[in-house]
Each structure stands twice: as structure tokens, then as C-alpha cells.
Design a protein around this motif. Structure first.
Motif, mmCIF file in Angstrom:
data_model
loop_
_atom_site.group_PDB
_atom_site.id
_atom_site.type_symbol
_atom_site.label_atom_id
_atom_site.label_comp_id
_atom_site.label_asym_id
_atom_site.label_seq_id
_atom_site.Cartn_x
_atom_site.Cartn_y
_atom_site.Cartn_z
ATOM 1 N N LEU A 255 0.815 -1.208 0.000
ATOM 2 C CA LEU A 255 0.000 0.000 0.000
ATOM 3 C C LEU A 255 0.852 1.263 0.000
ATOM 4 C CD1 LEU A 255 -2.868 1.250 0.258
ATOM 5 C CD2 LEU A 255 -2.603 1.064 2.747
ATOM 6 N N PHE A 256 1.960 1.247 0.776
ATOM 7 C CA PHE A 256 2.733 2.463 0.966
ATOM 8 C C PHE A 256 4.055 2.502 0.186
ATOM 9 C CE2 PHE A 256 0.320 2.130 5.052
ATOM 10 C CZ PHE A 256 -0.449 3.276 4.880
ATOM 11 N N LEU A 257 4.550 1.331 -0.234
ATOM 12 C CA LEU A 257 5.876 1.265 -0.855
ATOM 13 C C LEU A 257 5.802 0.515 -2.183
ATOM 14 C CD1 LEU A 257 7.930 0.310 2.336
ATOM 15 C CD2 LEU A 257 7.707 2.586 1.332
ATOM 16 N N PRO A 258 6.833 0.618 -3.023
ATOM 17 C CA PRO A 258 6.835 -0.123 -4.286
ATOM 18 C C PRO A 258 6.830 -1.630 -4.056
ATOM 19 C CG PRO A 258 8.512 1.602 -4.290
ATOM 20 C CD PRO A 258 7.998 1.512 -2.889
ATOM 21 N N LEU A 259 6.381 -2.383 -5.089
ATOM 22 C CA LEU A 259 6.329 -3.837 -4.992
ATOM 23 C C LEU A 259 7.716 -4.423 -4.754
ATOM 24 C CD1 LEU A 259 4.403 -6.254 -5.167
ATOM 25 C CD2 LEU A 259 4.834 -6.330 -7.636
ATOM 26 N N LEU A 389 0.150 0.411 10.158
ATOM 27 C CA LEU A 389 -0.524 1.537 9.511
ATOM 28 C C LEU A 389 0.211 2.859 9.753
ATOM 29 C CD1 LEU A 389 -3.006 2.602 7.952
ATOM 30 C CD2 LEU A 389 -4.173 2.806 10.154
ATOM 31 N N PHE A 390 0.709 3.059 10.968
ATOM 32 C CA PHE A 390 1.306 4.350 11.304
ATOM 33 C C PHE A 390 2.824 4.393 11.093
ATOM 34 C CE2 PHE A 390 -2.666 4.512 13.802
ATOM 35 C CZ PHE A 390 -3.165 5.717 13.335
ATOM 36 N N LEU A 391 3.506 3.256 11.241
ATOM 37 C CA LEU A 391 4.964 3.293 11.206
ATOM 38 C C LEU A 391 5.573 2.978 9.851
ATOM 39 C CD1 LEU A 391 5.932 1.699 14.646
ATOM 40 C CD2 LEU A 391 5.726 4.117 14.029
ATOM 41 N N TYR A 395 8.894 4.756 8.476
ATOM 42 C CA TYR A 395 10.193 4.095 8.603
ATOM 43 C C TYR A 395 10.389 2.916 7.650
ATOM 44 C CZ TYR A 395 10.190 6.855 12.885
ATOM 45 O OH TYR A 395 10.117 7.885 13.781
ATOM 46 N N GLY A 396 9.405 2.599 6.846
ATOM 47 C CA GLY A 396 9.584 1.600 5.800
ATOM 48 C C GLY A 396 9.632 0.161 6.283
ATOM 49 N N ALA A 401 9.068 -5.147 10.432
ATOM 50 C CA ALA A 401 9.749 -6.168 11.233
ATOM 51 C C ALA A 401 9.626 -5.856 12.724
ATOM 52 C CB ALA A 401 11.218 -6.253 10.824
ATOM 53 N N PHE A 402 9.765 -4.590 13.084
ATOM 54 C CA PHE A 402 9.670 -4.184 14.484
ATOM 55 C C PHE A 402 8.273 -4.454 15.042
ATOM 56 C CE2 PHE A 402 8.677 -0.806 17.619
ATOM 57 C CZ PHE A 402 9.584 -1.166 18.600
#
Length: 496
Positions: A255-259, A389-391, A395-396, A401-402
Motif C-alpha cells: 500500500l505504501f511502498l513499491p512492490l 498503519l502508522f509506522l 520508517y519503511g 519487522a519491528f
């Protein structure tokens, strides 16, 4: 040699010996699978792009969701009553076959309409209808996996670890052969990889069912099926929560980053899952081991010793996996995948926490408090959804992972308080367990930040190993001193 005989004889007769042997046996097949996967990485990463790995990751998540919804967690229902058919006034045949027949019918009822909507599903997942064929392959794979999964679970309940390993080894051979042929020889790309997965699961389904389910005479009992469903249905929602924990991050990343970021994350996540070699083996060995000991009323008394050994061994494995991740990725992948090293430390630690969760949870489930598990896993899923959703936009990949680590931490800590309330574990070593987890969080955080910011690798390794050894070696010696004094020959270990 006689000086060692006392030690080894004591180990063999210790209550944990059988659990360790079973865990190692179950882990053997996974070791082979992970090693071959690692050796195949240099090949596949030259024929598949990060975008392709992103597609694989999303299809895997889709398969997990549908598998959870169509299997209704009935393997848990089988396990709950597999050891107590006489007490339930039923037969073992009914305990096995009733959920098998139900799963087959219910899976077809759900998957056939979805197959007719494969093009629309492709649009929903990928934003394009061009992956309709891959969706159809995935739906077929769900049906096959539901049935073979029941068969493999029955083998685990029977503690037939060697049979499980033999089937796993054959499965690995089929997967490697078909994967190389379709991806490398025919150059079918990501399509070939998905086809290989379906071929493997289909080829292995019949022998798996043959040595497990088909050994029992077909019997159907509405009464035992209703009990199994009542036990399992709350766990469907719980498994849905686990889907969120394990897989929702791919959708948020998409949703937020490239495939391509999804693909890189998927590689790092897969490498972190190497820890499942041990966690998976333990997860298979622990429930039957617990039930066997619980026949004598000792189920809860062994939990603390199991957890101490588990944490000491697994924490060392995570540290080695953390410091080795950059080297292995550079050895077995291409430069576009190197950034996956920062995903490994937190993901591996997250899945290590699955062990304490399973240990604590058995004491809750034996009291039939499955709803408590549901509440806890929903809470962890809510943390996962909100955190992603928020992080992730901020921070990508590392944020995903976190959040996975935090979510599994909620499970482990929550299940501890649950079992201590419902079915307490006597004399639990809270200080040692807490120290181990805190040290792991510290060293994996140092490594993750260092890999992300590309700090000096050698200094990072020195810091991680130095902190871990300096704290955990003396703590481990103190914790296991009574056993060392008892097991070691006289005079080998100081009593003060």
C-alpha cells in the motif's frame, strides 16, 4: 570415558530428553529444506526480480488466509481429542475421519465460487487481472494443503517424527526438481515457481494421507465433530489474528511502498524464518509431549525447565543468525537484495517468542479456555495493524519487522499472565527469562540500526557478540548450576 558416562546417562534419563530428541527429529527435515532454499537463492534471484518475490509474498498470504478460513482449525480439534477417545466415548477413527470429510466438503463449497471470481480477486490483490491464472493455482493449492495438513498433523500426534521427516525430504526433492525445471529450464518465472508449489503439494498429498488418515477405518460421528468444531471455531478467529501478525505487513508495504520493497522484505523475512527450524520442530514436539506428561498430572511442572533450555539455545541461535545475515545475503543473492539484512534480527526474535507463547498456552487450552487465546491474539493483531498503519509510511520495511516483534511480545507476555491465572506454572524462573529477552532485544536492535545505517560491520559484530556473551554466559551458568553439579562427575564443577 567412564567419567563421561554418568553425565550422558543422566541426560538420557532426564524428563526433557524425549522432547529434545523429538524436536531435533522434526527439525531435521526443516534444516534440509532451509539449506536447499539457501542454495537455490543464487539461482532464483537471477531469474526472479524483487517484484516477482513481492507477487509470491502476496499469493502466499492469500493462501494462508483462505487455508485458515476453509480448514476451520480442525487440526486443533483432532489434537484435542486424539489422546482421549475413551473418555469421550467415541472411537479414534471418528476423531480422525469426521473432520477430514467435513474439511473436504467445506473447502470445495468455499473455493469453487472463488475460482469463478479469480479475475476479480486478481484485481483486488494486485490491481490487475493478469494474475488470474496464479490465483487459480493458489486456490487449488489451498484445497490440497488442507487435506495433507490434516494427515501430517495426525503423524505428529502419533509422534511418528521419522515418517514426517521422510515425507518432508521427498517433498523437498520434488519442489527443487520441479522448481529448477520450470523456473530455470523453461524460464516461466514467477508462474513456474507457483506451479512448482502446486505440483509438490499435489504429489505429496496422497502418500501423506496414505500413512496417516487412510490407516483408520472411515467413520463419521456428528457428536465428536460438533465437539471438535466447538473447540476449533474460536481458534479460526485466532488463526485469523495470526494471519494479521504474520502476513498483513506485506499488504501494508504494498500500500505504501513499491512492490520491489515487498520483495526485499520477503527475502529478509524468509531468512529470519530460519529460526523456525528449531521453533517449528519444538512446536510439533511440545503438544504431544505435554499431553503425555499431563496423563500423570505433571504437565505444568515441566514447563519452567523446558522454557529455560529453549531460551538459552534459541537466543544463541538468533545472535548467530543476526551477525551472519549480511554475509549470507551477499554470498547467495544479488546486490538488489542486500538491504534485506536489516529485516532479519527483529523477525527472527519475533518468531523465537512463539516458543514461550506455545509453552504457556498449553496450560490454558488444557482447561478448554480457547476464548482466552482468542482475546489475546486479537489484542496482538490490533497492535500489529495499528503499528503497520502508522509506522511503515514513516520508517519503511524495518518498521514492519519491528511491529512483528512487538506483536509476538504481546502474545508471549499475555499468555504468561493468562496461564499463571488459570493454571499456574510452579517455581518459574522469571529473572532468567526476562534477562534473556531483554538482552536479545538490545543486541538485535543494535544490529538492525547498524545494518540500516550501514555502520561498520565488524564493530557491529563485536558489539553484538560481546554484549550477549558477557551477560548470558554467567547468567546461564548460575541458572543451570544445580543441574551441572548433579550431572557432572564429582569435582568437575565447583559447588560454590
Amino acid at each position: 570415558m567412564k567419567r563421561f558416562s554418568k553425565f550422558f546417562d543422566a541426560v538420557r534419563h532426564h524428563v526433557l530428553y524425549r522432547l529434545v530428541v523429538q524436536t531435533m527429529t522434526y527439525s531435521f527435515g526443516t534444516v534440509i529444506q532451509r539449506v536447499l532454499s539457501l542454495l537455490l537463492l543464487p539461482i532464483y534471484t537471477r531469474y526472479l526480480t524483487p517484484d516477482d518475490y513481492g507477487i509470491v509474498g502476496l499469493l502466499t498470504v492469500t493462501s494462508l488466509v483462505l487455508g485458515t478460513l476453509t480448514s476451520l482449525a480442525l487440526t486443533n480439534g483432532i489434537g484435542r481429542y486424539f489422546y482421549y477417545p475413551d473418555q469421550e466415548k467415541t472411537s479414534l477413527e471418528s476423531v480422525v475421519w469426521s473432520p477430514v470429510l467435513f474439511t473436504l466438503g467445506f473447502s470445495l463449497l468455499v473455493l469453487i465460487p472463488l475460482a469463478l471470481l479469480a479475475g476479480q480477486l486478481s484485481i483486488w490483490i494486485f490491481g490487475s487481472a493478469e494474475y488470474e491464472y496464479l490465483i487459480l493455482l493458489t486456490l487449488t493449492g489451498v484445497l490440497v494443503s488442507n487435506l495433507s495438513g490434516i494427515g501430517q498433523s495426525i503423524l505428529v500426534f502419533q509422534e511418528r517424527a521419522m515418517t514426517v521427516n521422510i515425507l518432508n525430504l521427498i517433498s523437498i526433492f520434488v519442489a527443487v526438481a520441479s522448481g529448477l525445471y520450470l523456473v530455470v529450464v523453461l524460464q516461466r518465472g514467477v508462474t513456474g515457481l507457483i506451479e512448482s508449489g502446486l505440483i509438490t503439494s499435489t504429489v505429496m498429498a496422497l502418500p501423506t494421507l496414505g500413512v496417516s488418515v487412510f490407516r483408520y477405518k472411515p467413520e463419521f460421528s456428528t457428536s465428536i465433530l460438533n465437539k471438535q468444531l466447538r473447540f476449533s471455531l474460536p481458534l479460526v478467529a485466532a488463526l485469523g489474528a495470526f494471519f494479521i501478525l504474520d502476513s498483513s505487513d506485506r499488504y501494508f508495504l504494498k500500500l505504501f511502498l513499491p512492490l520491489s520493497d515487498v520483495g526485499i522484505y520477503n527475502i529478509g523475512y524468509s531468512f529470519g524464518l530460519i529460526i523456525m527450524i528449531f521453533v517449528g520442530g519444538f512446536s510439533s514436539a511440545w503438544p504431544p509431549y505435554y499431553h503425555r506428561n499431563n496423563q500423570n498430572g505433571e504437565g505444568q511442572t515441566i514447563c519452567n525447565d523446558v522454557l529455560r533450555v529453549y531460551l538459552l539455545v534459541l537466543s544463541a541461535c538468533i545472535v548467530l543468525l543476526t551477525v551472519g545475515a549480511p554475509l549470507v545475503l551477499r554470498l547467495f543473492t544479488t546486490p538488489e537484495f542486500y538491504a534485506a539484512d536489516s529485516i532479519v534480527p527483529w523477525v527472527s526474535t519475533a518468531y523465537m517468542l512463539k516458543g514461550p507463547y506455545i509453552i504457556f498456552l498449553m496450560g490454558v487450552l488444557i482447561k478448554n479456555r480457547t476464548s482466552w487465546q482468542l482475546y489475546l491474539e486479537f489484542a496482538a493483531a490490533a497492535v500489529n495493524l495499528g503499528g503497520n498503519l502508522f509506522l511503515i509510511p514513516l520508517y519503511g520495511r524495518e518498521a514492519a519487522a519491528f511491529i512483528t516483534l512487538i506483536s509476538y511480545g504481546v502474545l508471549a507476555l499475555g499468555s504468561y499472565y493468562m496461564v499463571q491465572w488459570i493454571n499456574p506454572i510452579p517455581a518459574i524462573s522469571k529473572g532468567f527469562h526476562s534477562l534473556t529477552v531483554v538482552v536479545l532485544l538490545l543486541v538485535t536492535s543494535i544490529a538492525t540500526i547498524s545494518y540500516r545505517l550501514q555502520w561498520n560491520y565488524v564493530l557491529t559484530v563485536i558489539a553484538v557478540l560481546g554484549i550477549y556473551i558477557a551477560v548470558m554466559f554467567p547468567a546461564g551458568v548460575r541458572e543451570f548450576r544445580p543441574l551441572l553439579i548433579k550431572w557432572m562427575p564429582a569435582g568437575w564443577f565447583p559447588t560454590r
